[in-house]
Design a protein around this motif. Structure first.
Motif, PDB file in Angstrom:
ATOM      1  N   GLU A 771      99.551 -42.890  82.901  1.00 23.79           N
ATOM      2  CA  GLU A 771      98.305 -43.042  82.145  1.00 23.79           C
ATOM      3  C   GLU A 771      97.489 -41.763  82.286  1.00 23.79           C
ATOM      4  N   ILE A 772      96.918 -41.322  81.169  1.00 23.97           N
ATOM      5  CA  ILE A 772      96.097 -40.104  81.170  1.00 23.97           C
ATOM      6  C   ILE A 772      94.719 -40.467  81.719  1.00 23.97           C
ATOM      7  N   VAL A 773      94.281 -39.734  82.769  1.00 23.57           N
ATOM      8  CA  VAL A 773      92.908 -39.925  83.277  1.00 23.57           C
ATOM      9  C   VAL A 773      92.163 -38.600  83.121  1.00 23.57           C
ATOM     10  N   VAL A 774      90.869 -38.703  82.808  1.00 24.12           N
ATOM     11  CA  VAL A 774      90.087 -37.518  82.462  1.00 24.12           C
ATOM     12  C   VAL A 774      88.813 -37.476  83.285  1.00 24.12           C
ATOM     13  N   ASN A 775      88.457 -36.269  83.725  1.00 23.06           N
ATOM     14  CA  ASN A 775      87.138 -36.083  84.326  1.00 23.06           C
ATOM     15  C   ASN A 775      86.371 -35.138  83.421  1.00 23.06           C
ATOM     16  N   SER A 776      85.233 -35.601  82.909  1.00 25.55           N
ATOM     17  CA  SER A 776      84.469 -34.773  81.979  1.00 25.55           C
ATOM     18  C   SER A 776      83.069 -35.350  81.899  1.00 25.55           C
ATOM     19  N   ARG A 777      82.112 -34.474  81.576  1.00 24.63           N
ATOM     20  CA  ARG A 777      80.742 -34.985  81.387  1.00 24.63           C
ATOM     21  C   ARG A 777      80.663 -35.739  80.062  1.00 24.63           C
ATOM     22  N   ALA A 778      81.673 -35.503  79.199  1.00 25.46           N
ATOM     23  CA  ALA A 778      81.619 -36.089  77.854  1.00 25.46           C
ATOM     24  C   ALA A 778      82.483 -37.329  77.765  1.00 25.46           C
ATOM     25  N   GLY A 779      82.213 -38.333  78.557  1.00 19.20           N
ATOM     26  CA  GLY A 779      82.987 -39.576  78.470  1.00 19.20           C
ATOM     27  C   GLY A 779      82.077 -40.760  78.728  1.00 19.20           C
ATOM     28  N   GLY A 780      82.622 -41.969  78.574  1.00 17.33           N
ATOM     29  CA  GLY A 780      81.828 -43.165  78.842  1.00 17.33           C
ATOM     30  C   GLY A 780      81.452 -43.243  80.323  1.00 17.33           C
ATOM     31  N   ASN A 781      80.370 -43.989  80.617  1.00 21.70           N
ATOM     32  CA  ASN A 781      79.912 -44.116  82.007  1.00 21.70           C
ATOM     33  C   ASN A 781      80.366 -45.418  82.649  1.00 21.70           C
ATOM     34  N   MET A 782      80.368 -46.511  81.835  1.00 23.35           N
ATOM     35  CA  MET A 782      80.635 -47.834  82.429  1.00 23.35           C
ATOM     36  C   MET A 782      80.840 -48.838  81.314  1.00 23.35           C
TER      37      MET A 782
END
Length: 1604
Positions: A771-782
């Protein structure tokens, strides 16, 4: 097809245009397939002549490309045009299909499916088509049922996994072929519509199959040569309708009201138990002896002769509990071999000086400085521009709305909305302008918008889940437009309907005329972007739950910046958006990023696309748009609708963003679109697939390429490898390859890695799918309001192989499955929500859809309307495919298509389908934009509310984890050792006895009347004479009619005199001698009793027979005739009415009426007395014959002696404390067993009064029995299960009415159900519970138990302890063991004690094989010893060995002197904690079931009632059900009490429940009308009759499903 050989590209332009026009008409449904072919042939006729001599197309080239090279066709103009026309030819898609059709087109895949099916082609399919009653589904035009000619699984094909080859470097995974490779232009179909005419289709095989014999060579129902027949089945298609008319109306299917005992065939008792089953079975080669099997069933048998794949282990240790078979791991399974992946970093996010501090600031800036600049153009339904919203208008309206929301909603003092509150946005897809204003108005007011779809009805798919979203987000207010509000469903008062599961909403209309202009000094507050939530986007999970992904203000801004950088957006560009603007890419690009960059967006709604699929291309052309935002569907539709319009130009496009480019099947749509539109200026490098998810937002996007640069590579992967989660270049089998395109690089400013999709987030290896996991400021929070679920998705910290976290920064799970290829390109191969885990292997739902759609002819189903999901059945996931069937598809076409889909999926994916269902068009739940709502479809399937019109279940091939079959170990231990073992283990021998049957019971009576008690045990005739003398006017019998009125009574003297009259008539007739048998043919009543005693007075032997039913003579009279013939009766005593019936024309149609014995009508006999009353020389003489039809369809007559009669009556008198002043009520059939004894004998013996209620009267007056109990204040009553069921079903809901009528059952002390079966606990319990309200004691209801060898073994009396209930483990019962468990334990079965053992009766539990006694709580056959045992069977042959075996048998060890009778029932004895009347601990007898009825399957013993109980619970529409076996198949017959559209819903539910609860695969499911399952007078199912009717094809079923 005729035009197969024509090269379309070589045809003149106008002919090509005509063909394209035809293709479009077909795809839109304006023309039928037949019409299409006719017109097409006409157009091509003149060109066909020249091409007829061409060679057939070459066989499919199985040479697969090596890892580095691939056949890349030269992209030349001719190739492109031939390819495009070929695409047009093969893509006759239904254009308005929905959202899932376009992705799956791939000629390579179509070709692969055809090659896979070609493998199966030689073996003709022996699968019988399901049988459907014609009246049910009128939509199938074809009336013959031809089995398809391909097989569902081949014998020699095992599930072989691809062996992992030598380790490869990551670069070699990728096949560096050019874009043309996936669009092979050789789309010649080897299995097209011409398939049923084998002469036309070219055969690639060298040897031709032998021509099939003509179907008429042998009539379908002739079974004289079974092997020849099987041969014929294997080779040809047989039309079961051949020369046979409709199946005859079943002779057994009489109305339930006239329940009849039906012997299965003229089998008379006199066969051993072992024979009784085989008499109806078959010879060794599987052809039934009766030779009445319908052709369809013979076909089924032939299919099942082939070994199943994969084989199950055949070992089982007897002393182990059943375990689910764990599939062995294949040593050749490919495993990941690369190094651990390193996180991939996107390019840094550049800082641009003029980027706004918040998105609202950008809008404010453009509104002020570029007010005239167009922001949005909306189209009307025809595709023409409706209005254009400028940035100035957008700003001013948004400000007005923000002001109104914050200040003008409540009264002056209260503010309804505060910043941070959540507000629903409900706008239709056709009104983007209103939505934009509402969205930006909410942002300016700092309230949080939650865009949702417009609810259309209360029953919308997923509507309650949207309610869950609104609830979890705490939404109380909804914004909408005036037009939309008018269109919402309303209740009569005009208020908006409360949608299912929704919170109460206040609706606010946002049209401009309702907005208030803010005062001069009011300005919206625009803070710098922070971590507060900006908006909430909805997302549906795999299970259908709708959750809200919260996006913060800073994430919103950063995402817009990242998209701007990745897509290189410039001010003033034009973007055409076809996507839904409320969520996902449509919102991110078309509403948010476009405003940030002052882009002009042209929104093309779904409705316009449906009407004019080319509209978006035209908009690009007209506006010279630089950007377009589409899905594969839109590419596909545009390509289908393109009619070589030279004037459209796509040259202006610099970026064509394909939103679902991450779908593995998008590659072919992109290629095909390019092929068609390259001529219109479309540049190959502008196609930019991307990967997105609601949680991580944009994960990756392909950047626009430089003109002339080489296009990105493709990966050609092995599907077998993918199913094991590893990446392998496909080198072996070209058929099972998956070509995927990259989705570009990671987004700017993001960090990405791949982790294992299940379990802890461990980093994958480089050649592993994860599964692709992403760390970015531009993503959902919760997930808003769901902190628990949030943690697992939004706060994931990947760990390395040793389990240590790789850092501290949290990643977000994207739900996308994929890998990182060379050059850090991202490849996506599927989604978590489409993942099906079957037996440890992963399959992608989209891949299965693609395979199904590649099966020709697709004219059976709608392309975009296929749902694939998995259901958990028996410890594993099972794959189900549901598709919408076209109305014009014939049943045979559908069945052919379904069976081919099975084969294709089996070959390509190496996984078995569990169920394939076709439903009528437009019945599957839709998503708002026309796709299928998968979770709702799954829910409907599991609830049995899908209403399919065709269904195919294949549990035999896909359920491979069945428990091992039990192999019975030879009994090496003798009975003596078993007994000794029991004693050593401290177990007593399982036996029980009633109290002593004393000789003299009443000293006072003896003193008064010295003569009677000494004669008491001798003859009932003397008892009647004695009562007539001593108490002549005492009423013995009262007969009630339906109104509860006593229509007839009999005192002792009246009965005696009537008996004398009949005896005189018998003695006068010549030819009737003492000791001859006389048949009594009477309705239930006092005439029957008088005739019985009349026979005894005359010295004849009475035989009571149930009279034939006047409305159903054909079914009931043969049974009467058979008993008369078997008993060799010299005379028939009957009434005038029945005598007329016996001699009527109607009777002559069923039996020979000329050979009846003497018939005496006893209605008007002269008053005569016989010269003498016969007294038998000894009490061992036969008193009467008791004939009964067993549930296995066996007619059995037993001889009851005078001594047995006296002993039985005395036993009942003691047990029930019966004496002259007592009254009992009897609602039983008086023809056999204990029912006859209580009706005719007990009162004369004990002197009590019997109130007789014929059970048939209850059908016209349900309250008769209960009303009588209350009126006469009866303490003891006897009934049958059918009477109890009638009252429970008919009066269960009327207890208040009964109470009002004064019915009170508090007087009832005992209500005994008379039966020869296991107590029906559920029925007795619900009866007690229902009538508790009118005073019935919960302790009153109990059961009796008798059998053929002893009519009454147990009867709950007045003195014994209450019946006890135990819970036994069903699994151990199947192994012939008893394991007691706690109530509520899984797989537990409640058993109720069958009543207290009668005085004078002894029972012992015996091993039926060794005949040795068993220990306490062991399951064995019940043997009985008692003075009232029957003397033996009455047979024509007098088989002495059988008499000895069943009536006078001895234990092989222990007590070899006592003579026992074998009941043929399995049961066990358990010593309870209760004490009986003598003060000893009470031994309870539990009956489990009849040995004759048990089913031996997989080496285990099943009781039909247990399986039937499960089946009846499976669906509310199942009334009665019955099961039986035929060869090695379990057949389930279920009566449908709902509407006929539910019929096919029952098939999967019945299969599931039997598999889950009994670990058995159902072979055939037969759905029939209510009343078809024959039930005898005692309420017992006659399963063997049903079996005979099924084999003779006489059931007239609604539907028959053959589970393969």
């Amino acid at each position: 097809m005729a035009e197969r050989g024509v090269d379309v590209s070589a045809l003149p332009q106008e002919v090509r245009e005509q063909l394209a026009e035809l293709d479009l008409e077909l795809s839109e449904g304006d023309i039928t397939q037949k019409g299409y072919e006719k017109k097409r042939a006409k157009v091509l006729a003149s060109y066909l002549v020249q091409t007829q001599t061409l060679a057939p197309p070459p066989a499919y080239d199985a040479q697969s490309p090596g890892p580095s090279s691939a056949p890349a066709p030269e992209p030349g103009p001719s190739n492109s045009s031939s390819s495009s026309s070929c695409h047009r030819r093969t893509r006759r898609s239904h254009r308005s299909g929905g959202t899932r059709d376009e992705r799956y087109r791939s000629d390579i895949h179509t070709e692969a499916v055809q090659a896979a099916l070609a493998k199966h082609k030689e073996e003709k399919m022996a699968l019988p088509m399901p049988t459907k009653r014609r009246s049910t589904y009128v939509q199938s035009p074809v009336d013959n049922c031809t089995p398809p000619d391909s097989s569902s699984s081949s014998d020699d094909e095992a599930v072989s996994s691809e062996s992992a080859g030598p380790q490869q470097s990551p670069d070699t995974w990728i096949n560096s072929s050019l874009h043309g490779s996936s669009t092979s232009s050789s789309a010649s179909s080897t299995l097209s519509h011409g398939e049923s005419r084998p002469t036309q289709a070219p055969q690639p095989q060298s040897q031709q199959a032998p021509p099939p014999p003509a179907p008429s060579a042998q009539p379908p129902h002739s079974h004289s040569q079974p092997s020849a027949l099987a041969e014929a089945f294997a080779q040809t298609r047989i039309d079961p309708g051949g020369g046979v008319g409709p199946p005859d109306v079943p002779s057994q299917a009489q109305a339930r009201g006239s329940r009849v005992d039906l012997p299965a065939n003229a089998v008379v008792r006199g066969m051993s138990r072992g024979q009784s089953r085989s008499s109806m079975m078959e010879t060794a080669d599987g052809v039934p002896v009766s030779s009445r099997v319908s052709t369809k069933i013979q076909q089924l048998l032939n299919t099942l002769k082939r070994p199943k794949r994969p084989p199950l282990s055949e070992f089982f240790m007897d002393d182990q509990e059943e375990i689910v078979e764990v599939p062995q791991v294949d040593p050749n399974t490919p495993r990941p071999e690369g190094r651990q992946i390193i996180p991939v970093k996107g390019e840094p996010l550049g800082v641009v000086s003029n980027w706004p501090p918040a998105l609202q600031a950008a809008l404010a800036r453009w509104g002020a400085t570029q007010g005239k600049s167009p922001a949005l153009t909306a189209l009307d339904i025809t595709g023409k521009p409706l209005y254009t919203l400028t940035y100035g208008k957008l700003w001013s309206r948004s400000v007005k709305l923000a002001y109104t929301l914050l200040n003008k909603l409540g009264t002056r003092n209260e503010q309804i909305l505060k910043p941070g509150d959540r507000v629903a946005l409900v706008y239709p897809n056709s009104d983007p302008g209103m939505f934009w204003v509402a969205f930006y108005g909410c942002l300016l007011a700092e309230v949080i918008p939650v865009p949702i779809e417009v609810p259309l009805s209360r029953k919308d798919a997923g509507s309650s889940q949207v309610g869950f979203l609104l609830g979890s987000c705490g939404v109380g207010l909804a914004l909408t437009s005036e037009i939309c509000l008018k269109g919402l469903p309303k209740i009569p008062t005009g208020e908006i309907l409360q949608f299912k599961g929704w919170p109460r909403l206040k609706w606010v209309v946002t049209d401009t005329k309702y907005l208030t202009k803010p005062s001069k000094d009011w300005q919206p507050h625009i803070p710098t972007a922070n971590t507060d939530t900006a908006y909430i986007e909805y997302k549906a999970s795999k299970e259908g739950t709708v959750m809200g992904v919260a996006v913060s203000k800073v994430a919103l801004l950063t995402h817009c910046q990242a998209l701007t950088q990745a897509c290189n957006y410039c001010e003033g560009e034009t973007l055409v958006n076809v996507l839904d603007f409320k969520k996902d890419m449509g919102l991110w690009h078309g509403v948010l990023t476009s405003v940030m960059n002052r882009i002009h967006t042209i929104s093309v709604p779904y409705a316009v696309m449906k009407a004019c699929p080319l509209s978006w291309v035209q908009r690009v052309h007209i506006h010279k748009a630089r950007l377009a935002l589409v899905k594969c569907r839109d590419l596909h539709w545009a390509m289908m609708a393109n009619r070589d319009q030279r004037e459209t130009s796509l040259a202006s496009l610099r970026m064509l963003i394909v939103a679902d480019g991450a779908n593995p099947w998008s590659v072919s749509s992109c290629d095909a679109f390019l092929n068609v539109f390259q001529a219109h200026g479309l540049k190959p490098e502008v196609i930019c697939p991307c990967a997105t998810s609601p949680e991580a937002m944009t994960v990756a996007i392909r950047r626009p390429g430089v003109p002339g640069a080489p296009l990105p590579a493709r990966a050609v992967l092995s599907m077998t490898g993918l199913s094991h989660g590893v990446i392998r270049v496909n080198t072996e089998d070209k058929n099972s390859a998956l070509t995927v395109q990259d989705v570009g690089h990671v987004m700017p400013g993001a960090l990405m890695c791949i982790v294992k999709p299940d379990g802890p987030p461990m980093l994958c290896k480089t050649d592993e799918i994860g599964e692709i996991v992403v760390n970015s400021r531009a993503g959902g929070n919760m997930y808003y309001g769901l902190p628990g679920v949030t943690k697992n998705t939004f706060e994931v910290i990947p760990v390395n192989a040793s389990g240590a976290p790789i850092g501290e920064i949290p990643f977000v799970r994207s739900g996308l499955l994929g890998f990182v290829g060379p050059g850090s390109l991202i490849f996506v191969v599927g989604k978590n929500e489409g993942l099906l885990m079957v037996s440890g292997r992963r399959h992608n739902a989209d891949d299965l859809v693609a395979t199904a759609l590649a099966v020709e002819p697709v004219k059976t189903v709608y392309r975009g309307r296929i749902a694939v999901f998995s259901v958990t059945v028996f410890y594993d996931e099972r794959i189900v495919i549901v598709a919408e069937q076209r109305p014009d598809a014939s049943e045979e076409d559908s069945f052919q298509w379904m069976s081919r889909v099975l084969q294709a999926i089996d070959s390509i994916h190496q996984v078995g389908l569990y169920c394939l269902a076709l439903v009528p068009a437009n019945t599957l739940p839709k998503t708002p934009l026309g796709g299928i709502h998968i979770s709702d479809t799954k829910q409907l399937f599991l609830e049995g509310a899908l209403h399919p019109c065709n269904i195919l279940m294949c549990p035999h091939t896909c359920v491979t984890n069945m428990p091992k079959p039990r192999q019975k170990q030879p009994v090496g231990v003798g009975p003596a050792s078993i007994m000794l073992g029991n004693l050593v283990a401290g177990k007593r021998i399982a036996q029980a006895a009633g109290r002593d049957l004393g000789l003299i019971e009443d000293q006072d009576l003896i003193r008064k009347l010295c003569m009677w008690p000494t004669m008491m045990h001798q003859f009932l005739t003397e008892a009647l004479q004695w009562r007539a003398q001593t108490d002549p006017d005492h009423t013995l019998y009262v007969l009630l009619n339906a109104k509860g009125v006593a229509v007839c009574t009999a005192t002792c003297v009246q009965l005696h005199k009537r008996a004398e009259k009949i005896a005189a008539a018998l003695m006068e007739r010549s030819g009737i001698n003492i000791g001859e048998n006389v048949v009594l043919l009477y309705p239930p009543g006092i005439d029957l009793i008088a005739a019985f005693y009349g026979c005894l007075y005359a010295g004849c032997i009475p035989v009571t027979v149930r009279p034939p039913h006047p409305q159903n003579l054909s079914a009931t009279l043969p049974t009467v005739r058979m008993i008369i013939d078997v008993s060799k009766a010299a005379c028939i005593l009957t009434t005038q009415v029945l005598m007329k019936i016996l001699r009527s024309k109607e009777a002559a149609a069923s039996v020979n009426i000329k050979t009846w014995p003497i018939i005496i009508d006893t209605d008007d006999l002269p008053r005569k007395r016989p010269p003498t009353i016969y007294k038998p020389p000894n009490a061992e003489m036969i008193a009467y014959l008791d004939f009964s039809v067993s549930t296995t369809g066996m007619l059995t007559g037993v001889k009851i002696s005078h001594v047995a009669v006296s002993a039985l009556c005395r036993s009942i008198k003691l047990q029930c404390e019966l004496y002259s002043s007592r009254q009992i009520a009897i609602c039983l059939d008086p023809y056999c067993g204990l029912g006859f004894v209580l009706w005719c004998l007990a009162s004369v013996y004990s002197g009590h009064q019997s109130i007789l209620i014929p059970p048939l009267e209850l059908e016209s007056s349900l309250t008769l029995w209960l009303g009588t109990l209350s009126q006469y204040r009866i303490r003891d009553t006897f009934c049958s299960y059918s009477v109890m069921e009638l009252c429970t079903k008919g009066l269960g809901g009327q207890t208040e009415l009964l109470k009002a009528r004064g019915v009170n059952l508090a007087c009832v002390r005992s209500c005994v159900v008379i039966a020869e079966e296991r107590p029906r606990l559920a029925l007795t319990h619900s009866f007690s519970k229902l009538f508790k309200d009118i005073g019935l004691s919960m302790r009153a209801v109990s059961t009796a138990f008798g059998s053929r060898v002893n009519l009454a073994i147990c009867l709950q009396g007045t003195t014994g302890p209450d019946s006890s209930t135990v819970y036994v483990d069903m699994k151990s019962l199947r192994h012939d063991r008893v394991r007691l468990v706690e109530r509520g334990a899984p797989q537990s079965l409640p058993l109720m004690e069958s009543g207290t053992i009668l005085p004078g009766v002894r029972v012992i539990i015996v091993n039926p094989e060794t005949r040795g006694p068993l220990g306490d709580s062991h399951l064995g056959e019940i043997w009985v010893n008692s003075p009232h045992n029957a003397t033996g069977y009455y047979t024509i042959y007098g088989e002495e060995n059988l008499q000895a075996d069943h009536f006078n048998t001895k234990l092989s060890f222990g007590d070899p002197q006592t003579l026992w009778a074998r009941t043929g029932y399995l049961g066990f004895v358990k010593r309870t904690e209760l004490t009986d009347s003598s003060g000893d601990r009470h031994d309870a007898l539990f009956v489990v079931g009849s040995l004759d009825e048990t089913l031996e399957l997989r080496g285990l013993r099943y009781h039909p009632i247990d399986i039937e109980t499960s089946v009846s619970r499976a669906h509310r529409s199942i009334g009665e059900s019955a099961v039986f076996t035929w060869t090695n198949l379990l057949v389930v017959v279920a009566e449908l009490c709902g509407s006929e559209q539910d019929a096919l819903d029952l098939v999967p539910l019945v299969t599931n429940v039997v598999l889950e609860e009994h670990h058995l695969i159902v072979g055939v499911v037969v759905i029939v009308d209510p009343g078809v399952i024959p039930i005898n007078s005692r309420g017992e199912k006659q399963r063997m009759h049903l079996r005979d009717s099924f084999l003779a094809d006489q059931l007239d079923p609604i539907y028959v499903a053959y589970n393969m």
